[in-house]
Every structure is written in C-alpha cells, then in structure tokens.
Write a protein that holds these residues in place. Structure first.
Motif, PDB file in Angstrom:
ATOM      1  N   UNK A   8       0.842  -1.205   0.000  1.00 50.37           N
ATOM      2  CA  UNK A   8       0.000   0.000   0.000  1.00 50.37           C
ATOM      3  C   UNK A   8       0.872   1.249   0.000  1.00 50.37           C
ATOM      4  N   UNK A   9       1.946   1.231   0.786  1.00 52.64           N
ATOM      5  CA  UNK A   9       2.870   2.366   0.825  1.00 52.64           C
ATOM      6  C   UNK A   9       3.426   2.652  -0.565  1.00 52.64           C
ATOM      7  N   UNK A  10       3.874   1.604  -1.276  1.00 50.88           N
ATOM      8  CA  UNK A  10       4.435   1.794  -2.615  1.00 50.88           C
ATOM      9  C   UNK A  10       3.382   2.258  -3.608  1.00 50.88           C
ATOM     10  N   UNK A  61      -3.346  18.288  -1.560  1.00 52.14           N
ATOM     11  CA  UNK A  61      -4.087  17.199  -0.942  1.00 52.14           C
ATOM     12  C   UNK A  61      -3.188  16.515   0.088  1.00 52.14           C
ATOM     13  N   UNK A  62      -3.559  16.618   1.361  1.00 47.62           N
ATOM     14  CA  UNK A  62      -2.755  16.025   2.422  1.00 47.62           C
ATOM     15  C   UNK A  62      -3.199  14.609   2.790  1.00 47.62           C
ATOM     16  N   UNK A  63      -4.220  14.088   2.147  1.00 49.70           N
ATOM     17  CA  UNK A  63      -4.714  12.747   2.461  1.00 49.70           C
ATOM     18  C   UNK A  63      -3.647  11.673   2.262  1.00 49.70           C
ATOM     19  N   UNK A  64      -2.867  11.701   1.167  1.00 47.84           N
ATOM     20  CA  UNK A  64      -1.810  10.680   1.040  1.00 47.84           C
ATOM     21  C   UNK A  64      -0.792  10.734   2.173  1.00 47.84           C
ATOM     22  N   UNK A  65      -0.434  11.925   2.626  1.00 46.79           N
ATOM     23  CA  UNK A  65       0.522  12.052   3.734  1.00 46.79           C
ATOM     24  C   UNK A  65      -0.053  11.457   5.009  1.00 46.79           C
ATOM     25  N   UNK A  66      -1.344  11.686   5.253  1.00 46.46           N
ATOM     26  CA  UNK A  66      -1.986  11.136   6.451  1.00 46.46           C
ATOM     27  C   UNK A  66      -1.999   9.610   6.394  1.00 46.46           C
ATOM     28  N   UNK A 102      -0.148   6.977   8.899  1.00 43.47           N
ATOM     29  CA  UNK A 102      -0.885   5.880   9.534  1.00 43.47           C
ATOM     30  C   UNK A 102      -0.212   4.535   9.246  1.00 43.47           C
ATOM     31  N   UNK A 103       0.278   4.361   8.029  1.00 43.54           N
ATOM     32  CA  UNK A 103       0.991   3.123   7.682  1.00 43.54           C
ATOM     33  C   UNK A 103       2.270   3.002   8.507  1.00 43.54           C
ATOM     34  N   UNK A 104       2.983   4.108   8.694  1.00 37.97           N
ATOM     35  CA  UNK A 104       4.210   4.086   9.499  1.00 37.97           C
ATOM     36  C   UNK A 104       3.901   3.702  10.944  1.00 37.97           C
ATOM     37  N   UNK A 105       2.824   4.247  11.488  1.00 41.39           N
ATOM     38  CA  UNK A 105       2.431   3.921  12.867  1.00 41.39           C
ATOM     39  C   UNK A 105       2.048   2.448  12.979  1.00 41.39           C
TER      40      UNK A 105
END
Length: 99
Positions: free
Chosen positions: A15-17, A70-75, A79-82
C-alpha cells in the motif's frame, strides 16, 4: 500469529508503494511530463486512483480544504508508518515469547 503479522507488514508495504507511485505519477501528469493521451498512462493513473480513493475519502472529509494541496496521502502514509511500528513491536513480543 507471527505469520499474520508478517502478511500484514507485506500488505502495508505494498500500500505504501502504491501511494508513492500514485503521488509521483500525479506530479508527472500535473507538470505535463507524461501525457494523459497515452492509454497506458491513463489506465495506470485511473487504476491507482481507484485503489487509493477509498483510503483517502474519509480523510478528505475530516481535513480542511487547503486549495490545490491534498494532504490525504501524507496522512495515510503516517498511519501506515504507525501501524508498521505497532506490528514490529508485536512481532518482537511474539519472538520473545511474551504473547
């Protein structure tokens, strides 16, 4: 238990990639480096958008409008990092025999 944690880690990595590739492709499209007239580029862009939109939609409802950014990808990436940190701690606990 360890196998489930490892599978979840792989899925989060995928998902990250996907998000990173979509971000780079959207920048290339925005700056006219790649042409949306190409069937391959258009189908790749639309496919990635269909994959990521369900993750972004709830976040976009919560975040305030910021114009063209758009900040949604950063959020989602945060979340993936957490979640990755949590899964790594679970994996370490399982390996140490705590769970």
């Amino acid at each position: 238990m360890l196998t489930i944690v490892q599978i979840l880690q792989v899925l989060l990595n995928v998902v990250w990639w996907v998000i990173v590739i979509q971000f780079v492709l959207s920048l290339l499209v925005a700056f006219n480096v790649v042409n949306m007239q190409s069937n391959f580029v258009r189908s790749l862009y639309q496919g990635l958008d269909r994959l990521t939109e369900p993750m972004y939609r709830p976040i976009r409802r919560i975040l305030p409008q910021t114009g063209g950014i758009d900040f949604a990808p950063a959020v989602v990436l945060i979340a993936i990092a957490v979640l990755t940190i949590i899964l790594n701690n679970v994996q370490a606990s399982v390996m140490m025999g705590a769970i």
